[in-house]
Design an enzyme around this catalytic site. Structure first.
Site, PDB file in Angstrom:
ATOM      1  N   ARG A  18       1.823   9.029  12.689  1.00  0.00           N
ATOM      2  CA  ARG A  18       1.463  10.323  13.291  1.00  0.00           C
ATOM      3  C   ARG A  18      -0.031  10.611  13.200  1.00  0.00           C
ATOM      4  O   ARG A  18      -0.635  11.196  14.111  1.00  0.00           O
ATOM      5  CB  ARG A  18       2.246  11.425  12.576  1.00  0.00           C
TER       6      ARG A  18
ATOM      7  N   TYR B 155       0.832  -1.203   0.000  1.00  0.00           N
ATOM      8  CA  TYR B 155       0.000   0.000   0.000  1.00  0.00           C
ATOM      9  C   TYR B 155       0.870   1.258   0.000  1.00  0.00           C
ATOM     10  O   TYR B 155       0.653   2.192  -0.788  1.00  0.00           O
ATOM     11  CB  TYR B 155      -0.948   0.020   1.204  1.00  0.00           C
TER      12      TYR B 155
ATOM     13  N   PHE C  56      15.798  19.549  -1.366  1.00  0.00           N
ATOM     14  CA  PHE C  56      14.403  19.184  -1.593  1.00  0.00           C
ATOM     15  C   PHE C  56      14.110  17.795  -1.012  1.00  0.00           C
ATOM     16  O   PHE C  56      13.051  17.563  -0.425  1.00  0.00           O
ATOM     17  CB  PHE C  56      14.126  19.211  -3.093  1.00  0.00           C
TER      18      PHE C  56
ATOM     19  N   ARG D 212     -10.525   5.343   8.355  1.00  0.00           N
ATOM     20  CA  ARG D 212      -9.477   4.933   7.422  1.00  0.00           C
ATOM     21  C   ARG D 212      -8.424   4.199   8.244  1.00  0.00           C
ATOM     22  O   ARG D 212      -7.866   4.756   9.195  1.00  0.00           O
ATOM     23  CB  ARG D 212      -8.897   6.153   6.712  1.00  0.00           C
TER      24      ARG D 212
END
Length: 412
Positions: free
Chosen positions: A212, A168, A284, A225
């Site tokens: 989290r 997933y 980044f 969910r």
């Protein structure tokens, strides 16, 4: 800026916070004039302010491609996240989403707040996408197609095993890592990274977010969910939602098991980042990874995860953004946060041995880099410092601001 209480406790946050504030204003001023690009960059600031700040330093062409890539996947994720959409409606949209990005007229109303705006005005994203170079378009389409198919698969299947969990996370985040690596390579600035390293970059971030966001996901309306794998949580409770009410020992042990699983990807992330050559691409990639290891350190052994969202204070986030410039900074941050996490490991925790083993492996990689002595120890060693000088400076600054505002009120 951060709360006054946090600033008083951590006065050395002031300068990085001010720099972050100025960077945010600069980013807002850099929004392009063309309506579709203005929409995309404005929306980027709304759906992910920290990401928008980091993306601004990329080369313009790559920056545009990454911006659109992020918004397309954000839109795809909005469809997946909206639990009010019937499955027979949602699945076909997810599977066909990679074709919709070529259609300037397509839109689909779902989500809430800024995400609803993103979906209602998706034609701006499509217009911008069609202006990208063909190699960028191909990479974005490929990842969107694979991600949509993977999301559709898990709409109908729960995350049962750890293998399911990894699969997933691969679909919703590992593919983002692969896609970004393709965009970096297409820009000519980086070699194409191995897929397993790119995948780990995504999984480390995604698993941190899943840990989290437990409470937010489990309380989702109209339907919860659930992303924590049954193979892990069933060792501690009968139902995943029971972690909200279970005694703290069992809940925290389950949480620690999840964090230990996420730590598996840290060494791959360090390897990926150490191979980057372009400074803007490096920053980044590095800043979110440092935020992830920091968040895991805060979440570990922390019952507050089941009562709200645990995250790094804004001042510390500002420090990470300001001071992450070299691989030495990354090794230092991973080393410091792994030390913080290690200090919280209870020898009676059922996964203590496994957790310590993974932390020691991370620390070994950081030490063997030979770069630990070259970085600023800004994350832990200065955290508890009560610098009277900085407090005094802060008091003076606040006094000046207060005096200025008072004088301005009197003039009015």
């Amino acid at each position: 800026m951060g709360s006054l209480g946090a600033i008083v406790r951590h006065p050395d946050d002031v300068y990085p916070l001010l720099k972050l504030k100025m960077a945010a204003r600069h980013a807002e001023k850099q929004i392009p004039a063309e309506p579709h690009w203005a929409f995309c960059y404005t929306m980027l600031l709304k759906v992910s302010r920290s990401f928008a700040l980091v993306i601004q330093q990329l080369d313009p062409q790559l920056r545009n491609a990454v911006c659109i890539f992020y918004l397309v996947l954000r839109a795809l994720d909005t469809v997946e996240d909206d639990t009010s959409i019937a499955t027979d409606v949602k699945v076909p949209i997810l599977i066909a989403f990679h074709r919709h990005i070529y259609d300037r007229d397509w839109h689909f109303s779902c989500g809430t707040k800024e995400y609803k705006v993103l979906m209602d005005q998706f034609h701006h994203d499509s217009t911008a996408f069609l202006e990208l170079e063909k190699n960028y378009q191909a990479a974005i389409e490929n990842i969107t197609k694979r991600m949509g198919a993977g999301m559709a698969k898990f709409i109908c299947n729960e995350v049962e095993t750890v293998d399911d969990y990894d699969e997933y996370c691969h679909y919703v985040a590992g593919l983002v890592g692969l896609g970004l690596s393709k965009l970096f390579h297409a820009s000519g600035k980086e070699d194409l990274a191995p897929d397993h390293l790119s995948n780990s970059m995504g999984l480390f971030l995604q698993k941190t977010n899943i840990i989290r966001d437990y409470l937010e996901d489990i309380n989702e309306i109209p339907k919860s969910r659930m992303f924590w794998p049954r193979q892990i949580w069933s060792k501690y409770v009968n139902k995943l939602e029971d972690l909200k009410y279970e005694n703290s020992v069992k809940a925290v042990q389950c949480l620690n098991d999840m964090v230990t699983n996420a730590l598996l990807h840290a060494e791959d992330c360090l390897k990926y980042m150490s191979a980057l050559r372009d400074m803007s691409i490096f920053r980044f990639c590095a800043i979110p990874q440092i935020m992830a290891i920091g968040t895991l350190a805060l979440c570990y052994n922390n019952i507050e995860v089941f009562g709200g969202v645990v995250k790094m204070r804004r001042g510390l986030t500002a420090k990470v953004i300001d001071r992450t410039k070299t691989m030495a900074d990354v090794y230092g941050a991973f080393f410091d946060f792994s030390c913080m996490l290690k200090s919280k490991v209870d020898k009676n925790d059922p996964n203590a041995t496994k957790t310590l083993s993974r932390l020691e492996a991370i620390q070994k990689t950081c030490r063997e880099s030979g770069l630990l002595s070259k970085r600023k120890p800004y994350i832990l060693r200065n955290e508890s410092t009560n610098s009277s000088t900085m407090v005094l400076i802060l008091v003076i600054i606040l006094s000046i601001i207060f005096a200025y505002l008072s004088a301005k009120r009197q003039d009015n």
